[in-house]
Scaffold this motif. Structure first.
Motif, mmCIF file in Angstrom:
data_model
loop_
_atom_site.group_PDB
_atom_site.id
_atom_site.type_symbol
_atom_site.label_atom_id
_atom_site.label_comp_id
_atom_site.label_asym_id
_atom_site.label_seq_id
_atom_site.Cartn_x
_atom_site.Cartn_y
_atom_site.Cartn_z
ATOM 1 N N PRO A 14 0.801 -1.229 0.000
ATOM 2 C CA PRO A 14 0.000 0.000 0.000
ATOM 3 C C PRO A 14 0.836 1.282 0.000
ATOM 4 C CG PRO A 14 -0.856 -1.555 1.612
ATOM 5 C CD PRO A 14 0.409 -2.148 1.077
ATOM 6 N N GLY A 15 1.929 1.276 0.750
ATOM 7 C CA GLY A 15 2.768 2.475 0.818
ATOM 8 C C GLY A 15 3.404 2.780 -0.521
ATOM 9 N N ASP A 16 4.012 1.760 -1.142
ATOM 10 C CA ASP A 16 4.649 1.938 -2.453
ATOM 11 C C ASP A 16 3.610 2.356 -3.491
ATOM 12 O OD1 ASP A 16 7.052 1.295 -1.418
ATOM 13 O OD2 ASP A 16 7.251 -0.665 -2.373
ATOM 14 N N ARG A 17 2.428 1.768 -3.367
ATOM 15 C CA ARG A 17 1.361 2.070 -4.326
ATOM 16 C C ARG A 17 0.997 3.565 -4.284
ATOM 17 N NH1 ARG A 17 -3.261 -0.848 -2.368
ATOM 18 N NH2 ARG A 17 -2.113 -2.720 -2.896
ATOM 19 N N ALA A 18 0.842 4.069 -3.071
ATOM 20 C CA ALA A 18 0.462 5.484 -2.925
ATOM 21 C C ALA A 18 1.560 6.388 -3.494
ATOM 22 C CB ALA A 18 0.210 5.796 -1.458
ATOM 23 N N LEU A 19 2.824 6.079 -3.163
ATOM 24 C CA LEU A 19 3.937 6.917 -3.643
ATOM 25 C C LEU A 19 4.020 6.872 -5.168
ATOM 26 C CD1 LEU A 19 6.797 6.043 -1.100
ATOM 27 C CD2 LEU A 19 5.079 7.832 -0.955
ATOM 28 N N THR A 20 3.856 5.666 -5.725
ATOM 29 C CA THR A 20 3.974 5.508 -7.175
ATOM 30 C C THR A 20 2.870 6.287 -7.903
ATOM 31 O OG1 THR A 20 4.813 3.309 -6.763
ATOM 32 C CG2 THR A 20 4.196 3.796 -9.021
ATOM 33 N N LEU A 21 1.657 6.169 -7.400
ATOM 34 C CA LEU A 21 0.540 6.868 -8.043
ATOM 35 C C LEU A 21 0.784 8.379 -8.059
ATOM 36 C CD1 LEU A 21 -2.512 4.913 -6.618
ATOM 37 C CD2 LEU A 21 -1.892 5.145 -9.014
ATOM 38 N N LEU A 22 1.279 8.883 -6.934
ATOM 39 C CA LEU A 22 1.500 10.329 -6.851
ATOM 40 C C LEU A 22 2.634 10.757 -7.780
ATOM 41 C CD1 LEU A 22 1.027 10.582 -3.005
ATOM 42 C CD2 LEU A 22 -0.433 11.657 -4.720
ATOM 43 N N LEU A 37 3.742 2.538 5.302
ATOM 44 C CA LEU A 37 3.915 3.898 4.776
ATOM 45 C C LEU A 37 5.109 4.591 5.422
ATOM 46 C CD1 LEU A 37 2.238 5.417 2.687
ATOM 47 C CD2 LEU A 37 0.978 6.481 4.533
ATOM 48 N N SER A 38 5.494 4.141 6.608
ATOM 49 C CA SER A 38 6.585 4.825 7.340
ATOM 50 C C SER A 38 7.957 4.479 6.763
ATOM 51 C CB SER A 38 6.545 4.436 8.808
ATOM 52 O OG SER A 38 5.302 4.810 9.338
ATOM 53 N N THR A 97 12.964 10.137 2.035
ATOM 54 C CA THR A 97 12.533 8.729 2.009
ATOM 55 C C THR A 97 11.738 8.447 0.733
ATOM 56 O OG1 THR A 97 12.308 8.924 4.392
ATOM 57 C CG2 THR A 97 11.380 6.943 3.403
ATOM 58 N N VAL A 98 10.922 9.421 0.353
ATOM 59 C CA VAL A 98 10.120 9.269 -0.868
ATOM 60 C C VAL A 98 11.063 9.066 -2.060
ATOM 61 C CG1 VAL A 98 8.603 10.496 -2.490
ATOM 62 C CG2 VAL A 98 8.164 10.639 -0.043
ATOM 63 N N PRO A 156 -12.042 9.672 6.502
ATOM 64 C CA PRO A 156 -10.914 10.268 5.788
ATOM 65 C C PRO A 156 -11.154 11.742 5.475
ATOM 66 C CG PRO A 156 -11.744 8.314 4.645
ATOM 67 C CD PRO A 156 -12.674 8.582 5.750
ATOM 68 N N GLY A 157 -10.133 12.549 5.689
ATOM 69 C CA GLY A 157 -10.247 13.988 5.433
ATOM 70 C C GLY A 157 -8.987 14.515 4.785
ATOM 71 N N PRO A 158 -8.829 15.856 4.742
ATOM 72 C CA PRO A 158 -7.705 16.439 4.004
ATOM 73 C C PRO A 158 -6.419 16.576 4.816
ATOM 74 C CG PRO A 158 -9.216 18.156 4.697
ATOM 75 C CD PRO A 158 -9.758 16.879 5.237
ATOM 76 N N VAL A 159 -6.034 15.560 5.572
ATOM 77 C CA VAL A 159 -4.729 15.597 6.252
ATOM 78 C C VAL A 159 -3.818 14.585 5.562
ATOM 79 C CG1 VAL A 159 -5.611 16.301 8.498
ATOM 80 C CG2 VAL A 159 -5.524 13.877 7.939
ATOM 81 N N ASP A 160 -2.516 14.612 5.891
ATOM 82 C CA ASP A 160 -1.644 13.659 5.200
ATOM 83 C C ASP A 160 -1.986 12.219 5.624
ATOM 84 O OD1 ASP A 160 0.451 12.625 7.253
ATOM 85 O OD2 ASP A 160 0.374 14.781 7.614
ATOM 86 N N ALA A 161 -1.623 11.277 4.761
ATOM 87 C CA ALA A 161 -2.090 9.899 4.930
ATOM 88 C C ALA A 161 -1.666 9.291 6.267
ATOM 89 C CB ALA A 161 -1.580 9.045 3.776
ATOM 90 N N ARG A 162 -0.431 9.593 6.712
ATOM 91 C CA ARG A 162 0.032 9.010 7.985
ATOM 92 C C ARG A 162 -0.811 9.523 9.149
ATOM 93 N NH1 ARG A 162 5.997 9.580 9.264
ATOM 94 N NH2 ARG A 162 5.347 8.226 10.948
#
Lengths: 161, 194
Positions: free
Chosen positions: A114-122, B193-194, A142-143, B101-107
């Motif tokens: 999921p993390g890689d997916r989000a970064l790739t899409l963006l 994500l981290s 990191t990105v 879900p709202g307009p804050v960053d995903a983490r």
């Protein structure tokens, strides 16, 4: 925000970002019905958040934040109903070479974590590492590192199979 | 041929086959969904408020004018239990809304949602405690009926109370396990994500 302004701004946003959001939905949801469901969920969240938008970020990063948050949450909540349908194949009557490349890319992204997916899409939508940090909360350095690894992995994915 | 990944964004953003619904109907769909969601939320809130407004005065009146101290105590317990249940339902709804879900960053979003889920799970874990006055009150009414009225009536009250208690416990257990799974998945996402 007046109701008419709210609706006008929302319509404008939907016209400008329907394409990118549909591409995002294609990665997160398999069937056409699920894609439409996710698309509407994202714009529902946009509609509800719009009156609170204070322009402390660009419209684009603000909208991508909402979209990715909804998509990630949607994926978690609907994980049991993920179908085995081939993403997007049902929409293509006579796919062009570009369609096939995009399909291969979509499948490669859908298979990522999921993390890689989000970064790739963006990244594919043209956001810089700093903008991606703004959307995901992952540090720009990191990105950059993760995207470099992802790009190596993706290189064959854009090739038509 | 695509020789390097710099061409991938162009591939990605190339035109899609035009088979999705029109913009106007998509906008109408979103607005309709918004209206339906608000209606649903309003129904739940007004429904519980109505129950509280109708039921609570009745229970309080019975607590003040019951025929014996046992009956008065039972109705007082039921009033406390009903108020606790409505309050818990409102808190649960509020936390659900805050976790959306709202307009804050995903983490930050994932952390907030996981936090709200933790609160909801705790609320459900403690459900036997804060619903117990309602059921204990009903059991005491059964005790009074057993001594002062009919045995059959008392057994009926106890059976209904037990069925309500068990049914409620099963429902909260199911919801709690679903929320726990969602929370675990959120935490996994956050780690990824981290």
């Amino acid at each position: 925000m007046r109701s008419q302004d709210h609706k006008a701004q929302f319509t404008e946003l939907m016209e400008a970002y329907a394409g990118p959001i549909r591409r995002l939905c294609a990665v997160y949801a398999d069937s056409r019905a699920d894609r439409e469901d996710l698309f509407q969920d994202i714009f529902l969240a946009v509609w509800r958040s719009l009156p609170h938008f204070r322009h402390d970020a660009t419209v684009r990063t603000w909208l991508y934040r909402v979209a990715h948050n909804v998509a990630l949450t949607w994926r978690v909540r609907h994980r049991r109903r993920q179908s085995r349908e081939s993403p997007l194949l049902d929409d293509m009557a006579a796919p062009s070479e570009m369609d096939l490349r995009r399909l291969a890319l979509t499948r490669a992204i859908a298979a990522m974590s999921p993390g890689d997916r989000a970064l790739t899409l963006l990244w594919l939508e043209g956001l810089s590492a700093v903008e991606i940090e703004d959307v995901t909360g992952v540090k720009a350095a990191t990105v950059a590192v993760r995207l470099s690894r992802i790009r190596k992995h993706l290189q064959p994915a854009g090739e038509p199979s | 041929m695509i020789d390097d990944t710099s061409a991938l964004p162009a591939v990605w953003t190339s035109n899609e086959s035009a088979s999705e619904s029109s913009q106007a109907s998509a906008i109408a769909g979103v607005l309709e969904r918004d209206r339906a969601a608000r209606d649903r939320e309003r129904r739940v809130r007004y429904g519980s408020l109505f129950a509280l407004v109708c039921l609570l005065p009745l229970l309080l009146w019975a607590a003040a004018h019951g025929v014996t101290p046992l009956v008065r105590g039972a109705y007082a317990l039921m009033a406390a239990g009903a108020a606790a249940m409505v309050a818990a339902e409102w808190m649960y709804l509020d936390w659900s809304t805050q976790g959306l879900p709202g307009p804050v960053d995903a983490r930050s979003q994932l952390q907030t949602t996981a936090f709200m889920l933790t609160r909801q799970i705790r609320l459900l874990q403690t459900a036997p405690f804060w619903t117990s006055p309602l059921f204990a009150g009903a059991i005491l009414i059964g005790v009074w009926m057993y001594g002062a009225r009919t045995h059959a009536g008392a057994i009926l009250v106890w059976t209904l109370t037990a069925a309500g208690w068990i049914g409620g416990a099963l429902r909260t257990t199911r919801t709690r396990s679903r929320l726990s799974e969602t929370k675990l998945e959120m935490e996994r996402l956050l780690r990824d994500l981290s």
